[in-house]
Scaffold this motif. Structure first.
Motif, PDB file in Angstrom:
ATOM      1  N   LEU A  39     -15.757  21.185 -21.009  1.00 35.14           N
ATOM      2  CA  LEU A  39     -16.062  22.556 -20.612  1.00 35.14           C
ATOM      3  C   LEU A  39     -14.816  23.428 -20.689  1.00 35.14           C
ATOM      4  N   VAL A  40     -13.686  22.885 -20.205  1.00 29.48           N
ATOM      5  CA  VAL A  40     -12.440  23.645 -20.251  1.00 29.48           C
ATOM      6  C   VAL A  40     -12.040  23.897 -21.702  1.00 29.48           C
ATOM      7  N   ASP A  46     -13.038  27.265 -27.780  1.00 27.29           N
ATOM      8  CA  ASP A  46     -14.334  27.331 -28.456  1.00 27.29           C
ATOM      9  C   ASP A  46     -14.458  26.203 -29.484  1.00 27.29           C
ATOM     10  N   ASP A  47     -14.035  25.021 -29.059  1.00 25.17           N
ATOM     11  CA  ASP A  47     -14.011  23.881 -29.969  1.00 25.17           C
ATOM     12  C   ASP A  47     -14.435  22.629 -29.218  1.00 25.17           C
ATOM     13  N   TYR A  48     -15.575  22.074 -29.581  1.00 23.49           N
ATOM     14  CA  TYR A  48     -16.079  20.880 -28.894  1.00 23.49           C
ATOM     15  C   TYR A  48     -15.673  19.621 -29.653  1.00 23.49           C
ATOM     16  N   LYS A 136     -24.657  19.655 -19.987  1.00 24.86           N
ATOM     17  CA  LYS A 136     -25.399  18.900 -21.007  1.00 24.86           C
ATOM     18  C   LYS A 136     -26.877  19.275 -21.066  1.00 24.86           C
ATOM     19  N   ILE A 137     -27.188  20.551 -20.808  1.00 21.52           N
ATOM     20  CA  ILE A 137     -28.591  20.982 -20.867  1.00 21.52           C
ATOM     21  C   ILE A 137     -29.128  20.944 -22.298  1.00 21.52           C
ATOM     22  N   ASP A 138     -28.217  20.862 -23.290  1.00 28.79           N
ATOM     23  CA  ASP A 138     -28.663  20.785 -24.682  1.00 28.79           C
ATOM     24  C   ASP A 138     -29.415  19.483 -24.953  1.00 28.79           C
ATOM     25  N   VAL A 139     -29.190  18.466 -24.116  1.00 25.17           N
ATOM     26  CA  VAL A 139     -29.878  17.176 -24.281  1.00 25.17           C
ATOM     27  C   VAL A 139     -31.337  17.284 -23.845  1.00 25.17           C
ATOM     28  N   ASP A 140     -31.571  18.048 -22.770  1.00 27.36           N
ATOM     29  CA  ASP A 140     -32.934  18.214 -22.248  1.00 27.36           C
ATOM     30  C   ASP A 140     -33.045  19.597 -21.614  1.00 27.36           C
ATOM     31  N   PHE A 141     -33.439  20.572 -22.409  1.00 26.43           N
ATOM     32  CA  PHE A 141     -33.459  21.955 -21.937  1.00 26.43           C
ATOM     33  C   PHE A 141     -34.480  22.179 -20.821  1.00 26.43           C
ATOM     34  N   SER A 142     -35.470  21.300 -20.692  1.00 24.69           N
ATOM     35  CA  SER A 142     -36.494  21.465 -19.646  1.00 24.69           C
ATOM     36  C   SER A 142     -35.903  21.367 -18.244  1.00 24.69           C
ATOM     37  N   ILE A 143     -34.694  20.794 -18.144  1.00 26.74           N
ATOM     38  CA  ILE A 143     -34.043  20.653 -16.840  1.00 26.74           C
ATOM     39  C   ILE A 143     -33.774  22.024 -16.220  1.00 26.74           C
ATOM     40  N   THR A 144     -33.694  23.058 -17.058  1.00 25.72           N
ATOM     41  CA  THR A 144     -33.397  24.403 -16.551  1.00 25.72           C
ATOM     42  C   THR A 144     -34.542  24.985 -15.732  1.00 25.72           C
ATOM     43  N   GLY A 166     -21.953  25.567 -26.005  1.00 30.83           N
ATOM     44  CA  GLY A 166     -21.274  26.720 -25.417  1.00 30.83           C
ATOM     45  C   GLY A 166     -22.087  27.556 -24.441  1.00 30.83           C
ATOM     46  N   THR A 167     -23.345  27.183 -24.204  1.00 25.42           N
ATOM     47  CA  THR A 167     -24.207  27.966 -23.314  1.00 25.42           C
ATOM     48  C   THR A 167     -23.561  28.188 -21.944  1.00 25.42           C
ATOM     49  N   ASN A 168     -23.382  29.449 -21.575  1.00 28.16           N
ATOM     50  CA  ASN A 168     -22.902  29.886 -20.258  1.00 28.16           C
ATOM     51  C   ASN A 168     -21.479  29.445 -19.885  1.00 28.16           C
ATOM     52  N   VAL A 169     -20.763  28.794 -20.782  1.00 27.27           N
ATOM     53  CA  VAL A 169     -19.429  28.287 -20.434  1.00 27.27           C
ATOM     54  C   VAL A 169     -18.460  29.421 -20.109  1.00 27.27           C
ATOM     55  N   VAL A 170     -18.399  30.424 -20.961  1.00 30.62           N
ATOM     56  CA  VAL A 170     -17.501  31.555 -20.722  1.00 30.62           C
ATOM     57  C   VAL A 170     -17.879  32.264 -19.431  1.00 30.62           C
ATOM     58  N   LYS A 171     -19.175  32.422 -19.188  1.00 27.86           N
ATOM     59  CA  LYS A 171     -19.655  33.087 -17.977  1.00 27.86           C
ATOM     60  C   LYS A 171     -19.190  32.348 -16.721  1.00 27.86           C
ATOM     61  N   VAL A 172     -19.250  31.025 -16.747  1.00 26.93           N
ATOM     62  CA  VAL A 172     -18.824  30.217 -15.593  1.00 26.93           C
ATOM     63  C   VAL A 172     -17.353  30.438 -15.282  1.00 26.93           C
ATOM     64  N   PHE A 173     -16.507  30.329 -16.297  1.00 27.09           N
ATOM     65  CA  PHE A 173     -15.069  30.436 -16.061  1.00 27.09           C
ATOM     66  C   PHE A 173     -14.667  31.862 -15.687  1.00 27.09           C
ATOM     67  N   ARG A 174     -15.281  32.845 -16.299  1.00 25.08           N
ATOM     68  CA  ARG A 174     -14.961  34.223 -15.930  1.00 25.08           C
ATOM     69  C   ARG A 174     -15.350  34.505 -14.481  1.00 25.08           C
ATOM     70  N   ASN A 175     -16.493  33.981 -14.070  1.00 20.66           N
ATOM     71  CA  ASN A 175     -16.920  34.167 -12.687  1.00 20.66           C
ATOM     72  C   ASN A 175     -15.979  33.439 -11.733  1.00 20.66           C
ATOM     73  N   ALA A 176     -15.579  32.211 -12.091  1.00 22.92           N
ATOM     74  CA  ALA A 176     -14.668  31.438 -11.244  1.00 22.92           C
ATOM     75  C   ALA A 176     -13.319  32.150 -11.107  1.00 22.92           C
ATOM     76  N   ILE A 177     -12.832  32.722 -12.197  1.00 27.95           N
ATOM     77  CA  ILE A 177     -11.570  33.460 -12.158  1.00 27.95           C
ATOM     78  C   ILE A 177     -11.695  34.680 -11.258  1.00 27.95           C
ATOM     79  N   LYS A 178     -12.795  35.401 -11.401  1.00 26.43           N
ATOM     80  CA  LYS A 178     -13.019  36.592 -10.569  1.00 26.43           C
ATOM     81  C   LYS A 178     -13.074  36.220  -9.088  1.00 26.43           C
ATOM     82  N   LEU A 179     -13.800  35.156  -8.766  1.00 32.37           N
ATOM     83  CA  LEU A 179     -13.914  34.698  -7.378  1.00 32.37           C
ATOM     84  C   LEU A 179     -12.556  34.247  -6.840  1.00 32.37           C
TER      85      LEU A 179
END
Length: 200
Positions: A39-40, A46-48, A136-144, A166-179
């Motif tokens: 995730l980091v 932007d490289d997995y 890892k929601i890409d493995v089973d999107f129904s978990i959402t 990459g789903t929501n990864v940037v959003k998570v870190f930006r929110n964590a930084i803001k908090l």
């Protein structure tokens, strides 16, 4: 491009020697192999890379950004496998300003263990913001479509993410930084107050 490095020094995050830059520390928590490092890496580069990182020390990722016109120096601490010993050294939590707590949606035990990690976090940092991440929601999107009692019980921000796509990864870190920035500016945490008194 951001690079990781092993930590061999003690950082003082509450004593900014550069008044134009706010320094914050974000820690990553969760079971081994839930995807914390990935995730980091996804956020910073932007490289997995599917291989597991293997180091013998904690890993520090440095990231610079701006918020409301002010420079922010972000240190993101990753466990680098130390979480396999079931707990982390107190220095890992020292002067942390926010936490990203991660579980793997494909392994139920990693969700059950969130309570243990959260309890340990609160022993050392009683009031810092904590964001919960379902990876890892890409493995089973129904978990959402499911809800998670742990998140509701502790009233924590929650994100479904994928380090792989990459789903929501940037959003998570930006929110964590803001908090983290808000926490550092407004903290009433007893330990933070003690540290500020010692710096005077």
């Amino acid at each position: 491009m951001a690079a990781s490095e092993e930590i061999h020094e003690d950082f003082d995050y509450d004593n900014d020697d550069d008044s134009t830059t706010a320094k914050i520390k974000i820690i990553c928590l969760g079971d081994s192999a839930v995807g914390k490092s990935k995730l980091v890496e996804r956020f910073l580069m932007d490289d997995y890379k599917p291989q597991q990182l293997s180091t013998y020390a904690l890993t520090l990722f440095r990231y610079n950004t701006t918020m409301n016109g002010k420079s922010i120096g972000v240190d993101i601490w990753d466990t680098a496998g130390q979480e396999r010993f079931a707990s982390l050294h107190p220095s890992y939590y020292h002067q942390a300003h926010a936490c990203i707590l991660t579980f793997d949606v494909t392994r139920k035990i990693t969700y059950k263990n969130l309570s243990r990690w959260y309890k340990e976090l609160r022993e050392y940092r009683p009031s810092i913001p904590c964001v919960v991440v379902a990876n890892k929601i890409d493995v089973d999107f129904s978990i959402t479509k499911k809800s998670f009692n742990f998140v509701k019980k502790h009233n924590l921000p929650f994100y479904f993410v994928s380090a792989s796509d990459g789903t929501n990864v940037v959003k998570v870190f930006r929110n964590a930084i803001k908090l983290a920035v808000v926490y550092k500016e407004e903290s009433t945490d007893f330990l933070d107050e003690v540290m500020r008194e010692l710096e005077v």
